[in-house]
Design an enzyme around this catalytic site. Structure first.
Site, PDB file in Angstrom:
ATOM      1  N   GLU A   1       0.777  -1.228   0.081  1.00  0.00           N
ATOM      2  CA  GLU A   1      -0.177   0.020  -0.051  1.00  0.00           C
ATOM      3  C   GLU A   1       0.806   1.224  -0.022  1.00  0.00           C
ATOM      4  O   GLU A   1       0.614   2.132  -0.810  1.00  0.00           O
ATOM      5  CB  GLU A   1      -0.884  -0.058   1.137  1.00  0.00           C
TER       6      GLU A   1
ATOM      7  N   HIS B   1       2.593   1.882  -3.524  1.00  0.00           N
ATOM      8  CA  HIS B   1       1.816   2.293  -4.386  1.00  0.00           C
ATOM      9  C   HIS B   1       1.324   3.735  -4.270  1.00  0.00           C
ATOM     10  O   HIS B   1       1.370   4.555  -5.089  1.00  0.00           O
ATOM     11  CB  HIS B   1       0.284   1.597  -4.078  1.00  0.00           C
TER      12      HIS B   1
ATOM     13  N   HIS C   1     -11.701   5.368  -7.713  1.00  0.00           N
ATOM     14  CA  HIS C   1     -10.458   5.474  -7.645  1.00  0.00           C
ATOM     15  C   HIS C   1      -9.690   4.634  -8.786  1.00  0.00           C
ATOM     16  O   HIS C   1      -8.782   5.176  -9.473  1.00  0.00           O
ATOM     17  CB  HIS C   1     -10.033   4.674  -6.479  1.00  0.00           C
TER      18      HIS C   1
ATOM     19  N   HIS D   1     -22.240  -7.411 -14.810  1.00  0.00           N
ATOM     20  CA  HIS D   1     -20.776  -7.548 -15.619  1.00  0.00           C
ATOM     21  C   HIS D   1     -20.516  -8.298 -16.635  1.00  0.00           C
ATOM     22  O   HIS D   1     -19.988  -7.933 -17.684  1.00  0.00           O
ATOM     23  CB  HIS D   1     -19.888  -7.730 -14.348  1.00  0.00           C
TER      24      HIS D   1
ATOM     25  N   HIS E   1      -5.982  -8.898 -15.901  1.00  0.00           N
ATOM     26  CA  HIS E   1      -7.418  -8.497 -16.416  1.00  0.00           C
ATOM     27  C   HIS E   1      -7.697  -6.962 -16.243  1.00  0.00           C
ATOM     28  O   HIS E   1      -8.177  -6.182 -17.080  1.00  0.00           O
ATOM     29  CB  HIS E   1      -8.423  -9.304 -15.630  1.00  0.00           C
TER      30      HIS E   1
END
Length: 388
Positions: A78, A81, A189, A298, A355
């Site tokens: 985290e 990032h 986000h 989806h 993906h």
């Protein structure tokens, strides 16, 4: 003849776009490895600029945040990032400043935007949330106003707009932590990261002179734009699926869901965008019927996008842009295979991360195609300059 500013922006935009793509991939890795709340504060991690490493630092962190015991294998992901995002933010700030430099008032506005961003973060760290929000709003609004009024070609305006977006993206990152993985924020986000990548990629394409010598491909523009809109909606659905932990709501069945073509679903609860504040959404809060509804939506979206972009790839290739059509088709097929693999193999981390990455690649192929349908121009050639 291209001026010096354009040469710098051409190189910087390319580097920033590549960096943004890597950041999208790493952000997906962080989210999918359940490390989104591994640093319970922001922008520090357990009060440190990096993360606790020494035993006494870990003990202090656990005492300060008893509700979130320190996990070294997650916290570094985290915080790294966040560091990478900050690095990209600095690069995009440099692009925005260069793009606005010859317009003095606008350059000052970009500088003030960066200053207000720093002030907003500082106030947030001191728990002055009201003034932090006001400063952050100014930090976004100033470069946004510059982007909308800059008398320069599109790539220059996109460079400044990317700075406004990345400041808002930082706020979304903050809210991701403080609102405990609220799905609408997590989805936002993801969209913010891909929007930043798209703006930087578009800038890089146009600075590089990607385009046509005439309007022979003008008829393709609307269908490509529609493809971009459909893809954006599908990416949002994917973000909603992920943020609600609905990726495996149908088990490992495909194309059926839980062994049925239409299992029990609750579309109303599945698509309530705003839920109460203060709830920890880690792991999801929806029941199986609501998650199944999200997963089915989806899949339906994926079918629509597959059919449309498949047709678009064929149309683009037939129109004389064969490499672009092939690129769209290849990215599309790869993305579908990865989506099916996510379900069939139970969401392996590397497949789920890929993906997300291929979604960005597919987005880039459409942006490149759109750029190729527009007239080629050197986006760096200055227009009428002013000092106002």
């Amino acid at each position: 003849m291209t001026d010096r500013s354009t040469l710098v922006l051409r190189r910087l935009s390319l580097l920033a776009a590549v960096f943004a793509f890597g950041l999208v991939m790493f952000g997906a890795f962080v989210r999918l490895s359940n490390a989104g709340l591994s640093c319970p504060d922001w922008p520090t991690c357990y009060g440190k600029a990096t993360w606790p490493t020494a035993p006494h630092e870990v003990a202090k962190a656990d005492a300060a945040f008893p509700q979130r015991p320190f996990e070294d294998n997650k916290a570094w992901r985290e915080q790294v990032h966040r560091m990478l995002a900050g690095t990209l933010g600095c690069a995009v700030f440099a692009m925005a400043l260069i793009a606005a430099w010859r317009q003095r008032a606008r350059a000052v506005a970009v500088l003030l935007g960066a200053g207000f961003a720093v002030v907003g973060i500082t106030l947030y760290m001191h728990h002055d949330f009201l003034w932090s929000t006001a400063a952050s709003a100014l930090a976004i609004g100033l470069p946004l106003a510059v982007a909308l009024t800059l008398p320069r070609p599109g790539a220059w305006r996109a460079s400044v707009l990317a700075f406004a977006v990345i400041i808002f993206q930082a706020m979304l990152g903050m809210w991701t932590v403080t609102l405990l993985l609220k799905p609408i924020v997590v989805m936002g986000h993801l969209l913010g990261g891909l929007t930043t990548f798209a703006l930087l990629a578009w800038s890089a394409l146009r600075y590089a002179g990607v385009g046509a010598d005439d309007d022979r491909y003008a008829g393709l523009r609307r269908v490509v734009v529609l493809g971009l809109v459909l893809l954006a909606v599908q990416i949002a659905l994917g973000g909603w699926t992920s943020s609600n932990y609905a990726a495996l709501a149908c088990g490992t069945d495909f194309p059926k869901c839980l062994g049925q073509w239409m299992p029990p679903t609750d579309f109303h609860q599945g698509f309530v965008l705003w839920r109460e504040i203060g709830v920890n959404y880690e792991g999801g809060v929806l029941d199986l019927a609501a998650r199944s509804a999200i997963q089915i939506a989806h899949r339906i979206g994926a079918l629509v996008v597959f059919c449309y972009l498949g047709w678009l790839a064929h149309k683009v290739a037939r129109a004389g842009l064969r490499p672009f059509g092939i690129a769209i088709g290849a990215a599309l097929v790869t993305q579908v295979l990865l989506g099916v693999s996510n379900v069939h193999f139970g969401l392996p981390l590397w497949v789920a991360t890929a993906h997300n990455g291929v979604a960005a690649v597919l987005l880039f192929t459409l942006l490149a195609t759109l750029a190729r349908t527009q007239r080629r121009r050197v986006d760096g050639l200055p227009l009428v300059e002013s000092t106002g």
